[in-house]
Design a protein around this motif. Structure first.
Motif, PDB file in Angstrom:
ATOM      1  N   GLY A 253      52.984  17.737   5.638  1.00  0.00           N
ATOM      2  CA  GLY A 253      53.290  18.289   4.320  1.00  0.00           C
ATOM      3  C   GLY A 253      52.321  17.886   3.234  1.00  0.00           C
ATOM      4  O   GLY A 253      52.575  18.103   2.045  1.00  0.00           O
ATOM      5  N   ILE A 254      51.192  17.292   3.614  1.00  0.00           N
ATOM      6  CA  ILE A 254      50.184  16.849   2.637  1.00  0.00           C
ATOM      7  C   ILE A 254      49.163  17.973   2.448  1.00  0.00           C
ATOM      8  O   ILE A 254      48.620  18.508   3.416  1.00  0.00           O
ATOM      9  CB  ILE A 254      49.479  15.562   3.129  1.00  0.00           C
ATOM     10  CG1 ILE A 254      50.500  14.429   3.256  1.00  0.00           C
ATOM     11  CG2 ILE A 254      48.346  15.168   2.182  1.00  0.00           C
ATOM     12  CD1 ILE A 254      49.974  13.212   3.976  1.00  0.00           C
ATOM     13  N   LYS A 255      48.915  18.319   1.201  1.00  0.00           N
ATOM     14  CA  LYS A 255      47.903  19.329   0.902  1.00  0.00           C
ATOM     15  C   LYS A 255      46.523  18.698   1.032  1.00  0.00           C
ATOM     16  O   LYS A 255      46.237  17.684   0.385  1.00  0.00           O
ATOM     17  CB  LYS A 255      48.095  19.882  -0.507  1.00  0.00           C
ATOM     18  CG  LYS A 255      47.070  20.943  -0.898  1.00  0.00           C
ATOM     19  CD  LYS A 255      47.328  21.498  -2.292  1.00  0.00           C
ATOM     20  CE  LYS A 255      46.322  22.587  -2.646  1.00  0.00           C
ATOM     21  NZ  LYS A 255      46.557  23.161  -3.988  1.00  0.00           N
ATOM     22  N   VAL A 256      45.675  19.260   1.882  1.00  0.00           N
ATOM     23  CA  VAL A 256      44.330  18.733   2.082  1.00  0.00           C
ATOM     24  C   VAL A 256      43.330  19.692   1.448  1.00  0.00           C
ATOM     25  O   VAL A 256      43.262  20.868   1.819  1.00  0.00           O
ATOM     26  CB  VAL A 256      44.002  18.540   3.568  1.00  0.00           C
ATOM     27  CG1 VAL A 256      42.559  18.039   3.744  1.00  0.00           C
ATOM     28  CG2 VAL A 256      44.989  17.562   4.212  1.00  0.00           C
ATOM     29  N   VAL A 257      42.583  19.185   0.466  1.00  0.00           N
ATOM     30  CA  VAL A 257      41.539  19.961  -0.211  1.00  0.00           C
ATOM     31  C   VAL A 257      40.201  19.399   0.211  1.00  0.00           C
ATOM     32  O   VAL A 257      39.901  18.227  -0.022  1.00  0.00           O
ATOM     33  CB  VAL A 257      41.687  19.877  -1.747  1.00  0.00           C
ATOM     34  CG1 VAL A 257      40.562  20.648  -2.429  1.00  0.00           C
ATOM     35  CG2 VAL A 257      43.048  20.355  -2.193  1.00  0.00           C
ATOM     36  N   ARG A 258      39.395  20.228   0.867  1.00  0.00           N
ATOM     37  CA  ARG A 258      38.061  19.796   1.317  1.00  0.00           C
ATOM     38  C   ARG A 258      37.022  20.432   0.411  1.00  0.00           C
ATOM     39  O   ARG A 258      36.779  21.621   0.480  1.00  0.00           O
ATOM     40  CB  ARG A 258      37.855  20.177   2.786  1.00  0.00           C
ATOM     41  CG  ARG A 258      38.883  19.503   3.692  1.00  0.00           C
ATOM     42  CD  ARG A 258      38.872  20.048   5.113  1.00  0.00           C
ATOM     43  NE  ARG A 258      37.742  19.552   5.855  1.00  0.00           N
ATOM     44  CZ  ARG A 258      36.897  20.310   6.529  1.00  0.00           C
ATOM     45  NH1 ARG A 258      37.037  21.628   6.516  1.00  0.00           N
ATOM     46  NH2 ARG A 258      35.915  19.783   7.218  1.00  0.00           N
ATOM     47  N   ALA A 259      36.424  19.607  -0.447  1.00  0.00           N
ATOM     48  CA  ALA A 259      35.514  20.128  -1.482  1.00  0.00           C
ATOM     49  C   ALA A 259      34.068  20.131  -0.986  1.00  0.00           C
ATOM     50  O   ALA A 259      33.636  19.198  -0.336  1.00  0.00           O
ATOM     51  CB  ALA A 259      35.620  19.257  -2.726  1.00  0.00           C
TER      52      ALA A 259
END
Length: 259
Positions: A253-259
Motif C-alpha cells: 500500500g506504499i506509493k512508490v514514485v521513481r523520479a
C-alpha cells in the motif's frame, strides 16, 4: 565459476561469501546462490560455518553481517553522493506539499535538498530537527519551528529523548524522512539509536510519512531500526531503485514514485 560441491574451493568460497555479506550488510540465500553459483544447501552450510565464527548472523531467508555495520559518512561527503538523483527526488516530493500543511523535515542530504525548494513557500509550517534545513529556511519562506534535543554533530540534527517534549505536543500533516538503509524485512535503519528514537517518534506523530531515499539505500542495514513500513505512506526514489523491492512495497500500500 566455483563449484560449490568441490571441497578444494571451500575456503575461497567462504571468503567470497563473507565479503559479499560484509559489503551488502544483508543478503538473501537466493541472491548468494546467484552471485556465487552454488546450491541453496551449500549456502546454508556455509552460513552456518560463518555464524559459528561470529562473522555473520543468520536471519530468516538469509544473513546479516556483524563485522562492520553500515557506516555513515560525514554530512558534506554524503551530500555530494548521487547529487542529481537527490535533486530529482526533492523536486518530485513537492507534489505532496499542500497549502497550510504542517510538515516535518528530517535530517539527511536528500531532505536538505527538499528544504531548499521550500524557500518560497510561505503558506506552510516547517518543523525540523535539522540545523542544516533550519539554516536554509531561516532567511525566508515557511514559518519555522525547531525542536530541541541533543546535538548529533555527524548529522547536524537534534536527537534523543529530549526531542519528545515538543514533538508529543505537535500534530504533523506530513513528515519527509531520510534513512541510511532500507530493506523489506528490517524497514528503515540508521547508525545512531538517539536519531532512531526521534525518527520513530516523528513517524508516529505524522498523518502521512514520505520517505526520500535514493536507490543506494536499498538493501542496506544500519545499526538501529528507525521506522517500519507500516508507518510509511510513500517512497520517493530514483529510476535505479530495485524494481522487485518497489513492487513489494507497492503491494503493502506504499506509493512508490521513481523520479
Amino acid at each position: 565459476m566455483l563449484n560449490g560441491n568441490n571441497k578444494e574451493f571451500a575456503p575461497q568460497r567462504l571468503d567470497n561469501l563473507r565479503e559479499l555479506i560484509r559489503g551488502k550488510g544483508a543478503v538473501r540465500v537466493e541472491a548468494i546462490c546467484s552471485e556465487l553459483h552454488v546450491s541453496p544447501a551449500t549456502v546454508r552450510r556455509d552460513l552456518d560455518q560463518l555464524e559459528g565464527i561470529g562473522a555473520i548472523r543468520r536471519v530468516h531467508g538469509g544473513a546479516v553481517s556483524v563485522e562492520s555495520r553500515l557506516e555513515e559518512p560525514l554530512f558534506d561527503d554524503k551530500a555530494s553522493l548521487a547529487a542529481r538523483e537527490k535533486h530529482r527526488i526533492a523536486e518530485a516530493a513537492l507534489q505532496f506539499v499542500e497549502a497550510d500543511d504542517t510538515i516535518y523535515l528530517d535530517g539527511g542530504s536528500t531532505v536538505l535538498e527538499f528544504a531548499r525548494l521550500l524557500r518560497d513557500r510561505t503558506n506552510v509550517t516547517v518543523v525540523t530537527n535539522s540545523l542544516r534545513a533550519a539554516h536554509e529556511l531561516a532567511g525566508r519562506g515557511p514559518r519555522l519551528i525547531l525542536i530541541g534535543g541533543e546535538l548529533r554533530r555527524l548529522s547536524q540534527t537534534m536527537v534523543g529523548p529530549l526531542t519528545r517534549s515538543l514533538l508529543q505536543e505537535l500534530h504533523l500533516d506530513k513528515a519527509f524522512m531520510g534513512t541510511i538503509g532500507l530493506t523489506l524485512k528490517d524497514g528503515l535503519t540508521t547508525t545512531d539509536p538517539g536519531e532512531a528514537y526521534t525518527k520513530e517518534l516523528v513517524m508516529n506523530r505524522a498523518r502521512q510519512v514520505i520517505l526520500l531515499a535514493d536507490s543506494s539505500k536499498a538493501g542496506k542495514v544500519a545499526f538501529a531500526q528507525a521506522g517500519r513500513w507500516e508507518r510509511v505512506h510513500a517512497l520517493v526514489t530514483d529510476l535505479q531503485f530495485d524494481k522487485n523491492l518497489a513492487k513489494e512495497l507497492t503491494s503493502k500500500g506504499i506509493k512508490v514514485v521513481r523520479a
